[in-house]
Design a protein around this motif. Sequence first.
Motif, PDB file in Angstrom:
ATOM      1  N   ARG A  36       0.836  -1.209   0.000  1.00  0.00           N
ATOM      2  CA  ARG A  36       0.000   0.000   0.000  1.00  0.00           C
ATOM      3  C   ARG A  36       0.863   1.248   0.000  1.00  0.00           C
ATOM      4  N   HIS A  39       2.081   1.772  -3.460  1.00  0.00           N
ATOM      5  CA  HIS A  39       0.967   2.304  -4.241  1.00  0.00           C
ATOM      6  C   HIS A  39       0.809   3.806  -3.992  1.00  0.00           C
ATOM      7  N   ASP A  40       0.802   4.193  -2.725  1.00  0.00           N
ATOM      8  CA  ASP A  40       0.612   5.598  -2.388  1.00  0.00           C
ATOM      9  C   ASP A  40       1.762   6.452  -2.901  1.00  0.00           C
ATOM     10  N   PRO A 119      -5.773   0.868  -3.331  1.00  0.00           N
ATOM     11  CA  PRO A 119      -5.113   0.404  -2.113  1.00  0.00           C
ATOM     12  C   PRO A 119      -5.947  -0.629  -1.354  1.00  0.00           C
TER      13      PRO A 119
END
Lengths: 321, 167
Positions: A36, A39-40, A119
């Motif tokens: 995550r 991803h962010d 996410p």
Amino acid sequence: MSVEALAPARAVALCAAFCAAAAAQAQPEEALALMRRIHDATQKLSYRGTFVYQQGNRSETSRITRFVAPDGDIERLEVLDGVPREIVRTRNVVRCYLPDSRVVKIERRTERSFPALLPERVGALARHYDIALGETRRIAGFDCRAVTLTPRDNLRYGYRLYADARTGMLLKAETVDRAGTRIEQFTFTQLAIGNVTREMVRASHPAAKWRVEDAEAVPARLEGWRLSAELPGFQKVMELKRRMGDARPVSQLVYSDGLAAVSVFIEPMEARRAPPDGGVSGSGALHMFSRAVSNFRVTVVGEAPAASVQRIANAVEYRPQ
Amino acid sequence: MKDRISQLVDGELESGAAEQLIGQACRPGEAAETWRVYHLIGDALRGARPMSGDFAARCAERIAQEPTVIAPGRLSPAPRAWFPMAAAASLAAVALVGWVAFSPQRDNATPPVAATPPAVVPVAPVAATSVPIPPEANDYLLAHQAYSPNISLQGMAPYVRSVSSER
């Protein structure tokens, strides 16, 4: 040694086993958290860096610049080796500049037309991949931690993703086959996070007089086309009509397991093009296979093993209503 | 036997005897073991890096999984052509060469290496993928790339695959 003397040792061993089990339990959650973060970071960071793409004995250097702005992010990719090529992506449009042929290819998108890995969907990937934390390694000056995605079957590839421990920025991505052999990799050799200006993501080509090839992609329902058998784990995520090359109309279906995707392109057979030879071709993680279905050319492309691409291609059928 | 294997390793055996001996060395047994040991000694003397322990088994397994159809395409290297190569190769490599070179002489011969059952049975016949994607296909790659969720993790980097300079 007496039985009593053994007891503490046994307790220690038991505790160690318990702790190990607890660690094994905790691992996936940490691994998902790192996914995550990657991803962010991919969506939220501004950065500029140079990366090398390696596949077989091909190796190519490119520069990538990402500028985050309130009115939409802009990302620019310049291929530095060989013929100059450049791709600029804004929130709604991807423009691919090919200076040698003076062509700019345009792919427009609406928010709902680009399947993204959200996410909250990262956890769902665990259905198809074993997700675990991997080694720590220093890459381009960043202390990185790896997260590995090992496929649960041989229908898809695995991944080793190395992210900066501090920011979550992805520094290296390897695609591996089921045996763990590397198929291709992207590695940053230099990266600077922050300090990006809008000027740095502007296309370097005044393409005003170039030929424009606009895909004019629109979501559509493709009547009569389906797969006789879906590939386990791969679901249809997109169905659209578009134009390709010299504006010929092509239908596109996209199947994805949440991370990897395979596209099916359908177009009328043209007399001036050789009919599909039914062979598989591949470069790195990408494979391609085409065949004739009715009077149509069906071309299947995806970052999946050859057998998966071939299976989807062979399942494509046309049943006009 | 050991002397003859030694001669075979050095490429000094005449082809009829070599053929017979390779046949023996392709089956598990003393000949195969001697062949392996002599190459190991040779490799050690030359300072070559040893292959992993189960290299031959894994190689055999992969070969067993290959569609047999590739064999006829690579036929007919004259023994002379491959002998110097064989001298430097491992048993696994010779098993492959031996299979490719001799399979047509036997009726419907099963490659000796295929005796090992494959560990993972491919879901479909795995096609040979040595053919690179032609540059004309870049349009398809570019059209596909935009729709892969992978870009949520990797950003635009994978786009480089769709604008190949190899044209």
